[in-house]
Design a protein around this motif. Structure first.
Motif, PDB file in Angstrom:
ATOM      1  N   LEU A 166     -12.204 -14.031   5.624  1.00  0.00           N
ATOM      2  CA  LEU A 166     -11.855 -14.639   6.601  1.00  0.00           C
ATOM      3  C   LEU A 166     -10.786 -15.022   7.877  1.00  0.00           C
ATOM      4  CD1 LEU A 166     -12.073 -18.309   6.108  1.00  0.00           C
ATOM      5  CD2 LEU A 166      -9.217 -18.534   5.790  1.00  0.00           C
ATOM      6  N   SER A 221      -9.193 -22.066   8.950  1.00  0.00           N
ATOM      7  CA  SER A 221      -9.940 -22.693   8.900  1.00  0.00           C
ATOM      8  C   SER A 221     -10.512 -23.640  10.325  1.00  0.00           C
ATOM      9  CB  SER A 221     -10.509 -23.330   7.430  1.00  0.00           C
ATOM     10  OG  SER A 221     -10.154 -22.620   6.316  1.00  0.00           O
ATOM     11  N   LEU A 223     -11.180 -21.553  12.755  1.00  0.00           N
ATOM     12  CA  LEU A 223     -12.671 -20.621  12.370  1.00  0.00           C
ATOM     13  C   LEU A 223     -13.642 -21.944  13.009  1.00  0.00           C
ATOM     14  CD1 LEU A 223     -14.428 -18.474  11.988  1.00  0.00           C
ATOM     15  CD2 LEU A 223     -14.586 -19.518   9.661  1.00  0.00           C
ATOM     16  N   VAL A 270     -15.406 -18.581   3.911  1.00  0.00           N
ATOM     17  CA  VAL A 270     -14.412 -19.708   3.568  1.00  0.00           C
ATOM     18  C   VAL A 270     -16.258 -20.240   3.230  1.00  0.00           C
ATOM     19  CG1 VAL A 270     -16.733 -20.088   5.900  1.00  0.00           C
ATOM     20  CG2 VAL A 270     -14.424 -21.419   5.582  1.00  0.00           C
ATOM     21  N   SER A 292     -16.080 -24.234   6.942  1.00  0.00           N
ATOM     22  CA  SER A 292     -14.906 -24.779   7.705  1.00  0.00           C
ATOM     23  C   SER A 292     -14.885 -26.325   7.373  1.00  0.00           C
ATOM     24  CB  SER A 292     -14.642 -23.807   9.149  1.00  0.00           C
ATOM     25  OG  SER A 292     -15.697 -22.224   9.118  1.00  0.00           O
ATOM     26  N   SER A 304     -16.044 -21.150  15.625  1.00  0.00           N
ATOM     27  CA  SER A 304     -17.472 -20.193  15.422  1.00  0.00           C
ATOM     28  C   SER A 304     -18.950 -20.431  16.163  1.00  0.00           C
ATOM     29  CB  SER A 304     -17.284 -21.334  13.632  1.00  0.00           C
ATOM     30  OG  SER A 304     -18.499 -22.302  13.757  1.00  0.00           O
TER      31      SER A 304
END
Length: 627
Positions: free
Chosen positions: A131, A170, A173, A144, A225, A177
């Motif tokens: 992660l 998270s 991300l 994730v 996420s 992302s």
């Protein structure tokens, strides 16, 4: 491991082990295989791992491998890939951490006891390292996903939460992302890692398919996420970390797109946050979020009900009501005619009840409402009272009212045809004041026609309001083609590409299923002007748009035609002939569906062909399961 098949040249071959006919020998051999595999450096290890991946996808609820130590084996392989880069780069071992994390996620997505076994086996620290981005975004995606499944269960969430960095990672991300996938894979075709391409396409496609799958996987990376964050959002102690303005204001823009339409994504997380008292304050303090929630609430998106829930909870909370009421009330008034939306029964009545409480709170001095907002609520309450009065009126009187409304509507149509758009709008308003409340079909036409007038008068907000009211009255809900098209144009005027795109797609759906004789006589039922708008909005709402702007893939933010990336494949929408209608649909009024005053609330539930069924419940997964 002992050789099981004399025909196989590889001692301890996993596939030969699986063919063992003696159950006890088979289990013993599998157990030994899982124990020894992480310490072996033989070539061809990816083959049994890919076989296990297929098995996990096909039979995620089968306990056999769980009992024999597959989680310990997969965790050890991930650690080996992280610590031994020489091994990782040898043969095809680069694939193994991805497969190992995916196997963990597949076996934990349905069964809580499997998740407990995975946690006991120590998979979380290894997944956390993936992660972090210790390898690549491809491994982050499956890490994730697996952590999101582990966080779903009450028995395993505390262990996930004990790794404090998971939530922060998270959040970062979810925000980054799309840019990561765009800049690390999508943007430069010649720099794409070969194993990424193989995983994306399973060796079955070229550059175009790689790009399409990268968009899909990027959406899943973001949505998974958000799903993991959503598990934390149910716990008040984590809300201060989640409810930071920088993150919250981005949530409405996080959506699954057309490639991941089953995911509520950002709106799903906002709904969970709004359900918590501590979460409503930060949401109410962000005007852009409230505006976005109002747009989603009016939309025909599958997640419409989530936005409506958020708005109602914000109004019902005395600490947030005064902050949002002036922005929220216009949207809810437009939606007050909804009867059923998914599992939400009598939703319109619930909306009216909350708005009525707001008026009563003002009367008692507990809250303050602006004059305009108060007037809108009072108008809505008066219309509900009018409906009650009409129930006691003789049918003959109702027919007289409907006939009078029809005469005025025809006058409006005549004014519209002569170019007096403002006068036509006034006539439609007058007809609405005469038309019985229960004559829903006729009221749909009147609202939709007035929406067309507002469009031509360059009043997109008013057009959206009227088109929304028409869609809420229509049976089935949100399926009135002309109102969808008019609202799509109004959203386009406001630069709301996603909202315009969704309505335009639904309009095309309605056209393709229409029994209209004018359409059925044509070779293709979809107007070319609708196709043009869909193509335009698909570019403007492209998942990688912001990343492309930042990294030089779009020269101008104001021109959707400047959007780069792979050439958009328009074949899905090129269904109209070249000789199709040449205008953009704006001069098409001609709606004369005179409804029966006795139209009631009975009606079938229809599925939307492109926008899937609504998913319900607070624990809804925020992304569809994909390989």
């Amino acid at each position: 491991m002992d050789k099981v098949s004399s025909d196989c040249p590889y001692p301890g071959c996993f596939f030969c082990v699986m063919k063992e006919g003696n159950p006890s020998k088979r289990r013993a051999s599998i157990l030994k295989f899982f124990r020894e595999l992480p310490s072996q450096d033989d070539d061809g290890q990816v083959l049994p791992i890919s076989g296990l991946w297929n098995t996990a996808m096909a039979h995620p609820n089968d306990p056999e491998f769980i009992e024999l130590g597959i989680f310990e084996c997969m965790a050890a392989l991930i650690w080996k890939g992280l610590k031994n880069r020489r091994w990782l780069s040898h043969d095809q071992n680069i694939y193994i951490p991805y497969y190992a994390a995916h196997i963990i996620g597949s076996y934990t997505m349905n069964m809580e006891e499997f998740a407990e076994s995975a946690v006991h086996a120590g998979v979380i620290p290894a997944l956390v390292e993936l992660l972090r981005g210790r390898l690549t975004w491809v491994e982050q995606r499956v890490a994730v996903r697996a952590l999101g499944h582990l966080a779903t269960y009450a028995s395993t969430f505390p262990t996930v939460a004990s790794h404090g960095e998971i939530l922060e990672l998270s959040i970062q991300l979810a925000m980054s992302s799309l840019e990561i996938v765009y800049s690390h894979f999508y943007q430069y075709v010649d720099r794409r890692l070969s194993y990424h391409c193989d995983l994306l396409t399973r060796g079955m496609g070229g550059v175009e398919m790689e790009s399409r799958k990268a968009e899909e996987w990027a959406s899943q990376l973001q949505c998974w996420s958000l799903q993991l964050i959503n598990c934390f959002a149910f716990k008040p102690e984590f809300l201060p970390t989640i409810c930071k303005t920088e993150f919250l204001i981005k949530l409405p823009g996080m959506w699954g797109g057309l490639v991941n339409e089953n995911s509520p994504a950002g709106i799903g997380l906002l709904r969970t946050i709004c359900h918590q008292k501590l979460g409503r304050g930060p949401i109410a303090s962000c005007p852009s979020i409230i505006e976005a929630l109002c747009n989603i609430a009016r939309s025909s998106d599958d997640w419409q009900y989530m936005a409506i829930d958020c708005l109602l909870w914000l109004l019902q909370d005395p600490n947030t009501c005064h902050k949002v009421i002036d922005k929220v009330v216009p949207a809810l008034v437009d939606l007050a005619e909804i009867t059923t939306l998914g599992d939400h029964k009598k939703l319109g009545d619930s909306i009216v009840g909350v708005l009525q409480d707001c008026i009563q709170s003002q009367a008692s001095g507990r809250s303050s409402i602006s004059g305009r907002t108060s007037e809108q609520i009072e108008d809505l309450l008066n219309s509900k009272q009018r409906l009650k009065w009409e129930k006691n009126m003789p049918k003959e009187d109702l027919h007289i009212k409907q006939a009078a409304a029809l005469v005025v509507k025809l006058e409006g149509n005549s004014l519209f045809s002569s170019g007096n758009i403002s006068g036509a709008a006034s006539k439609y308003s007058e007809a609405l004041s005469l038309c019985p409340m229960r004559s829903k079909k006729e009221r749909v036409v009147l609202y939709s026609n007035r929406a067309q007038c507002h469009l031509l008068l360059q009043q997109p907000l008013a057009a959206i309001s009227d088109a929304t009211r028409a869609l809420c009255l229509h049976k089935p809900l949100n399926r009135h083609a002309k109102s969808l098209w008019r609202r799509a144009q109004a959203y386009d005027m406001l630069g709301l590409a996603k909202e315009s795109l969704l309505d335009a797609i639904l309009f095309i759906n309605e056209c393709s299923q229409s029994n209209d004789p004018d359409l059925s006589q044509r070779q293709n039922k979809v107007p070319d002007y609708a196709e043009r708008l869909v193509k335009k909005q698909m570019r403007a709402a492209w998942l990688f748009r912001e990343a492309a702007i930042k990294h030089g893939g779009v020269h101008s933010q104001g021109d959707a035609g400047d959007l780069y990336g792979p050439d958009t494949d328009d074949s899905e929408w090129e269904t109209a002939s070249e000789s199709d209608i040449g205008n953009d649909g704006r001069d098409d009024m001609g709606e004369e569906d005179d409804g029966d005053w006795n139209n009631d609330d009975d009606g079938k539930d229809y599925e939307k062909p492109l926008l899937k069924d609504i998913k319900h419940g607070y624990s809804v997964q925020l992304a569809a399961e994909e390989p």
